[in-house]
Write a protein that holds these residues in place. Structure first.
Motif, PDB file in Angstrom:
ATOM      1  N   PRO A 357       0.806  -1.231   0.000  1.00  0.00           N
ATOM      2  CA  PRO A 357       0.000   0.000   0.000  1.00  0.00           C
ATOM      3  C   PRO A 357       0.827   1.265   0.000  1.00  0.00           C
ATOM      4  N   ASP A 358       2.057   1.215   0.469  1.00  0.00           N
ATOM      5  CA  ASP A 358       2.933   2.390   0.424  1.00  0.00           C
ATOM      6  C   ASP A 358       3.645   2.371  -0.930  1.00  0.00           C
ATOM      7  N   THR A 359       2.967   2.950  -1.958  1.00  0.00           N
ATOM      8  CA  THR A 359       3.390   2.703  -3.335  1.00  0.00           C
ATOM      9  C   THR A 359       4.537   3.572  -3.816  1.00  0.00           C
ATOM     10  N   GLY A 360       4.679   4.762  -3.265  1.00  0.00           N
ATOM     11  CA  GLY A 360       5.660   5.672  -3.856  1.00  0.00           C
ATOM     12  C   GLY A 360       5.231   6.046  -5.260  1.00  0.00           C
ATOM     13  N   ASP A 361       6.124   5.885  -6.228  1.00  0.00           N
ATOM     14  CA  ASP A 361       5.809   6.197  -7.618  1.00  0.00           C
ATOM     15  C   ASP A 361       5.389   4.967  -8.409  1.00  0.00           C
ATOM     16  N   ALA A 362       5.183   3.843  -7.741  1.00  0.00           N
ATOM     17  CA  ALA A 362       4.833   2.602  -8.443  1.00  0.00           C
ATOM     18  C   ALA A 362       3.407   2.668  -8.975  1.00  0.00           C
ATOM     19  N   ASP A 363       3.103   1.810  -9.943  1.00  0.00           N
ATOM     20  CA  ASP A 363       1.803   1.796 -10.614  1.00  0.00           C
ATOM     21  C   ASP A 363       0.813   0.875  -9.908  1.00  0.00           C
ATOM     22  N   PHE A 364      -0.446   1.271 -10.004  1.00  0.00           N
ATOM     23  CA  PHE A 364      -1.512   0.431  -9.444  1.00  0.00           C
ATOM     24  C   PHE A 364      -2.792   0.683 -10.214  1.00  0.00           C
ATOM     25  N   SER A 365      -3.776  -0.199 -10.005  1.00  0.00           N
ATOM     26  CA  SER A 365      -5.073  -0.112 -10.682  1.00  0.00           C
ATOM     27  C   SER A 365      -6.191  -0.168  -9.658  1.00  0.00           C
ATOM     28  N   ILE A 366      -7.386   0.279 -10.076  1.00  0.00           N
ATOM     29  CA  ILE A 366      -8.580   0.249  -9.228  1.00  0.00           C
ATOM     30  C   ILE A 366      -9.599  -0.691  -9.847  1.00  0.00           C
ATOM     31  N   GLY A 367     -10.150  -1.570  -9.036  1.00  0.00           N
ATOM     32  CA  GLY A 367     -11.243  -2.430  -9.484  1.00  0.00           C
ATOM     33  C   GLY A 367     -12.512  -2.095  -8.711  1.00  0.00           C
ATOM     34  N   TYR A 368     -13.612  -1.910  -9.421  1.00  0.00           N
ATOM     35  CA  TYR A 368     -14.903  -1.670  -8.768  1.00  0.00           C
ATOM     36  C   TYR A 368     -15.478  -3.032  -8.387  1.00  0.00           C
ATOM     37  N   SER A 369     -15.671  -3.239  -7.075  1.00  0.00           N
ATOM     38  CA  SER A 369     -15.980  -4.566  -6.556  1.00  0.00           C
ATOM     39  C   SER A 369     -17.355  -5.080  -6.972  1.00  0.00           C
ATOM     40  N   LEU A 370     -17.401  -6.380  -7.140  1.00  0.00           N
ATOM     41  CA  LEU A 370     -18.683  -7.033  -7.389  1.00  0.00           C
ATOM     42  C   LEU A 370     -19.492  -7.119  -6.102  1.00  0.00           C
ATOM     43  N   ALA A 371     -18.836  -7.411  -4.965  1.00  0.00           N
ATOM     44  CA  ALA A 371     -19.591  -7.671  -3.741  1.00  0.00           C
ATOM     45  C   ALA A 371     -18.968  -7.089  -2.484  1.00  0.00           C
ATOM     46  N   THR A 372     -17.776  -6.498  -2.532  1.00  0.00           N
ATOM     47  CA  THR A 372     -17.063  -6.102  -1.321  1.00  0.00           C
ATOM     48  C   THR A 372     -17.480  -4.728  -0.824  1.00  0.00           C
ATOM     49  N   GLY A 373     -17.643  -4.593   0.473  1.00  0.00           N
ATOM     50  CA  GLY A 373     -17.864  -3.298   1.084  1.00  0.00           C
ATOM     51  C   GLY A 373     -19.250  -2.725   0.837  1.00  0.00           C
ATOM     52  N   GLN A 374     -19.405  -1.468   1.226  1.00  0.00           N
ATOM     53  CA  GLN A 374     -20.703  -0.791   1.115  1.00  0.00           C
ATOM     54  C   GLN A 374     -21.034  -0.425  -0.321  1.00  0.00           C
ATOM     55  N   TYR A 375     -20.017  -0.105  -1.110  1.00  0.00           N
ATOM     56  CA  TYR A 375     -20.225   0.330  -2.488  1.00  0.00           C
ATOM     57  C   TYR A 375     -19.763  -0.781  -3.424  1.00  0.00           C
ATOM     58  N   ASN A 376     -20.691  -1.462  -4.062  1.00  0.00           N
ATOM     59  CA  ASN A 376     -20.346  -2.552  -4.964  1.00  0.00           C
ATOM     60  C   ASN A 376     -21.448  -2.755  -5.991  1.00  0.00           C
ATOM     61  N   ALA A 377     -21.154  -3.511  -7.023  1.00  0.00           N
ATOM     62  CA  ALA A 377     -22.074  -3.670  -8.152  1.00  0.00           C
ATOM     63  C   ALA A 377     -23.339  -4.418  -7.775  1.00  0.00           C
ATOM     64  N   LEU A 378     -23.233  -5.441  -6.942  1.00  0.00           N
ATOM     65  CA  LEU A 378     -24.424  -6.210  -6.583  1.00  0.00           C
ATOM     66  C   LEU A 378     -25.373  -5.393  -5.723  1.00  0.00           C
ATOM     67  N   THR A 379     -24.826  -4.529  -4.868  1.00  0.00           N
ATOM     68  CA  THR A 379     -25.672  -3.635  -4.079  1.00  0.00           C
ATOM     69  C   THR A 379     -26.302  -2.569  -4.973  1.00  0.00           C
ATOM     70  N   LEU A 380     -25.520  -2.019  -5.861  1.00  0.00           N
ATOM     71  CA  LEU A 380     -25.989  -0.947  -6.735  1.00  0.00           C
ATOM     72  C   LEU A 380     -26.998  -1.438  -7.768  1.00  0.00           C
ATOM     73  N   LEU A 381     -26.743  -2.598  -8.361  1.00  0.00           N
ATOM     74  CA  LEU A 381     -27.521  -3.053  -9.512  1.00  0.00           C
ATOM     75  C   LEU A 381     -28.198  -4.396  -9.276  1.00  0.00           C
ATOM     76  N   GLY A 382     -28.186  -4.861  -8.030  1.00  0.00           N
ATOM     77  CA  GLY A 382     -28.642  -6.222  -7.728  1.00  0.00           C
ATOM     78  C   GLY A 382     -30.040  -6.547  -8.209  1.00  0.00           C
ATOM     79  N   SER A 383     -30.973  -5.600  -8.138  1.00  0.00           N
ATOM     80  CA  SER A 383     -32.339  -5.882  -8.572  1.00  0.00           C
ATOM     81  C   SER A 383     -32.469  -5.909 -10.090  1.00  0.00           C
TER      82      SER A 383
END
Length: 724
Positions: A357-383
């Motif tokens: 997690p202490d990245t400095g200048d290294a590269d990283f990506s973001i994934g929008y979760s299917l099910a993790t945490g409060q904000y996720n695709a199944l919660t948002l679009l589950g119905s």
């Protein structure tokens, strides 16, 4: 080729299936050995094995074992949250799992899991790098769409993104998940309404713009109105596949394990999984193909372009146009590509993956979760959306195909890689349907609950996930036979039998292997399996009714055959009244205190008769009160202290007990003791000194707990919580 990952042993185990609301069920996170996945790893395409070894530095079998360990950690976190434990996240390092919780109290519920427990959140990403949206049908495919009206020359702007995961709308039509920012205008924030087209590719797009020259390409579908959400922590949207030429499948394009053709080494999706820190994740996207990395942070809000998106941070290379593509851990869907620190680059050669997690200048990506945490695709679009999941055909282990069964068989077997989120359905003769359950190790059971007609029958068993994902059916035949079970008998107790044992054993004979149950009234008080020798024994699990007659029913169940035997008019006698003081034949002083025991709640009556030594007159109880103090404790222990001492003589004390409203045969009891009263200093045969007492006392020395006396003693007894 399809990639299949199997659960070698169970996922999350609980020690009890019915915990009290204020109890925590112990949760166990099993580990998985790489050696158990050698055969499955050998089935992976060579190019995919190369990508795993290249990007992750682990053997393919270890990658599959670690994926199962990550899935088990995800399941454990879900179970713990359902129990009220505040789980802040989970992380994995190879096979080492850590679960982060909010408090020491929460930590206590996790201690038995086999995972390391840390109080406090996981480390957040520490970087000043800017994340750009990766703007640009099996998951990972590319799709393109118009984003502006044609100008005076007829030219218009185009954009492209990648497909996340195949799924269904509420009616079972094909609909896929992608990134929310793909369908929203940067200038207006409005959702695009232009048609969506498939991009035909032989390999990742990288820097080429050849795809634009081929636009519009094959028709695919359209954006689902109102489904695209970008910002306010979300980045998800839905696209309907409307062209009948396309059939969505629960797979992700593997790009040959790197930069090959999209359909080379496709990955089968077995279900969703939470993001777990340390889990080895691979992403699929139309620009850079198949790349792998590690999840660094499972939940974090991060600026993506001008908006904030909450998702998981991982270090696989992601480029512009990969947005919306699939992120998997093994065969499990974890999320869709949202953004990365690609800085406009067009290849992954210069990608410098962050290692912590202490990245400095290294590269990283973001994934929008299917099910993790409060904000996720199944919660948002589950119905509006359901993930498409590949399900293996059930393997039936019982009954044998073509074999014989009783009229109510139970079908058992396994579904590879299935979990308790799956179900099985059994159809007999194409008409009768029965539902069954699946455990976390893929074992299933479904019982026929009605007698089948004797003869041959056909069956189909199908496994399912959600409303629309179905396996191919397992088919077979079996022959149902009539059950001719051995006759049920009860050898003990017999009708009308009484006993003082409140839990007498019931014994008898029946059909070997049958289940025998004991019922009194509406309460089941015991169960046993008939042994190979045909015998059975049941000891009641609770006391049988005491002091009243009752019937007991013994029921035998065997393959749909039921037999019942009723043992009538049984009785459990109450404990008899006793006299413990004085002992029978004892010599006591005249101020003796009488004592004994009586069944709690019974009425106690004391009577005395005897002969006074000095006058040789006979005395016995009459309707007079015997003055004294009777005390009865809650456990039935009683004492009686006369107000006046007895004269020297020979006496017999009788104690009687009865329970009001009870069967006298079961509740009434009586006992007597004989004793001698002799004052201190008296010698046998010597005259006693004149005490000044008159013979009048000897006439009334007897005691009767009858009308008046009974009232007086009852008053005292009630004061002590008992009736006498």
């Amino acid at each position: 080729m399809l990639v299949a990952s199997a659960v070698v042993s169970g996922g999350v185990f609980a020690s009890s299936t019915a915990a009290q609301a204020d109890e925590q069920i112990p949760v166990t996170v099993p580990s998985f050995a790489a050696d158990d996945f050698i055969e499955l790893a050998a089935q992976l395409p060579a190019t995919l094995r190369e990508a795993i070894e290249r990007d992750l530095g682990v053997a393919p079998e270890q990658y599959l074992a670690n994926a199962e360990r990550a899935r088990a950690a995800s399941d454990a976190a879900t179970v713990l949250r359902d129990q009220g434990v505040e789980v802040l996240g989970a992380s994995i390092d190879g096979q080492d799992v850590t679960i982060n919780v909010a408090s020491e109290a929460d930590a206590a519920a996790v201690e038995a899991s086999g995972a390391r427990v840390v109080v406090g959140p996981l480390d957040a990403l520490n970087s000043e790098r800017e994340v750009q949206p990766a703007r640009d049908h099996k998951g990972g495919y590319g799709y393109a769409y118009q984003i502006s009206e044609p100008d005076e020359t007829g030219a218009f702007d185009l954009s492209r993104c990648s497909v996340g995961f195949s799924g269904y709308d509420p009616d079972g039509n094909s609909r896929f998940l992608t990134a929310g920012h793909c369908g929203v205008s940067e200038e207006t924030g409005e959702q695009f309404t232009y048609p969506v087209h498939h991009i035909e590719l032989d390999g990742p797009i990288w820097a080429t713009e050849d795809w634009a020259a081929q636009f519009p390409g094959p028709d695919l579908g359209e954006f689902v109105p109102g489904s695209f959400h970008y910002g306010e922590e979300h980045d998800g949207g839905l696209v309907d596949i409307t062209d009948p030429e396309w059939t969505a499948v629960p797979q992700v394009a593997g790009w040959g394990g790197g930069a090959g053709a999209p359909d080379d080494a496709s990955v089968t999706i077995r279900g969703p999984i939470d993001a777990v820190a340390g889990a080895q994740a691979c992403k699929s996207g139309a620009t850079s193909g198949w790349t792998c990395g590690e999840i660094l942070v499972p939940v974090q809000s991060t600026p993506v372009g001008e908006q904030a998106v909450t998702g998981f941070i991982f270090n696989a290379c992601m480029l512009g146009g990969d947005s919306g593509g699939s992120v998997v851990v093994g065969n499990y869907a974890v999320g869709v590509n949202s953004g990365s620190t690609h800085d406009g680059r067009t290849d992954c050669d210069s990608w410098n993956p962050a290692q912590s997690p202490d990245t400095g200048d290294a590269d990283f990506s973001i994934g929008y979760s299917l099910a993790t945490g409060q904000y996720n695709a199944l919660t948002l679009l589950g119905s509006d959306w359901e993930l498409a999941v590949a399900i293996s055909t059930p393997v039936v282990t019982s009954p044998e195909d073509g074999g014989e069964t009783g009229p109510r068989p139970t079908f058992t077997g396994t579904v590879e890689a299935a979990r308790s989120t799956h179900k099985v359905s059994l159809v007999i003769d194409g008409e009768q349907t029965y539902e069954g359950t699946v455990t976390d190790d893929g074992a299933f059971s479904v019982a026929v609950t009605e007698d089948l007609a004797p003869g041959e029958h056909t069956y189909e068993i199908t496994a399912s996930y959600g409303h629309f994902s179905r396996s191919a059916p397992a088919e077979g035949t079996f022959t149902s036979t009539e059950v001719q079970a051995e006759e049920l008998t009860v050898s003990s107790p017999s009708d009308g039998q009484t006993t003082g044992n409140a839990r007498p054993s019931f014994t008898g004979t029946g059909q070997p292997g049958a289940t025998v149950t004991l019922t009194v009234g509406d309460e089941v008080l015991g169960e046993a399996t008939v042994g190979d020798d045909g015998s059975w024994t049941i000891t009641p699990s609770a006391d049988l009714p005491v002091g009243e007659r009752f019937d007991a029913t013994v029921m035998q169940e065997f393959e749909g055959d039921s037999q019942a035997v009723t043992v009538a008019d049984l009785g459990i006698t109450v404990p008899p009244v006793t006299i413990t003081e004085p002992e029978d034949g004892a010599t006591v002083a005249g101020d003796v205190v009488f004592g004994g025991t009586v069944y709690p709640g019974a009425t106690l009556t004391l009577a005395i008769e005897g002969t006074v030594t000095e006058s040789s007159e006979r005395v016995q109880t009459a309707a007079d009160e015997w003055p004294g103090e009777l005390e009865i404790a809650e456990d039935g222990t009683w004492t009686f202290t006369p107000d006046e001492a007895l004269e020297n003589g020979e006496y017999t004390l009788t104690a009687s007990a009865a329970v009001e409203g009870g069967d006298p045969e079961l509740t009434a009891s009586e006992t007597s003791v004989s004793f001698t009263v002799a004052s201190e200093g008296d010698d046998d045969g010597d005259e006693l000194p004149d005490t000044g007492s008159s013979n009048v006392w000897m006439i009334v020395v007897g005691v009767a707990l009858l009308a008046l006396g009974g009232v007086a003693i009852a008053i005292r007894a009630r004061r002590n919580g008992t009736t006498a």
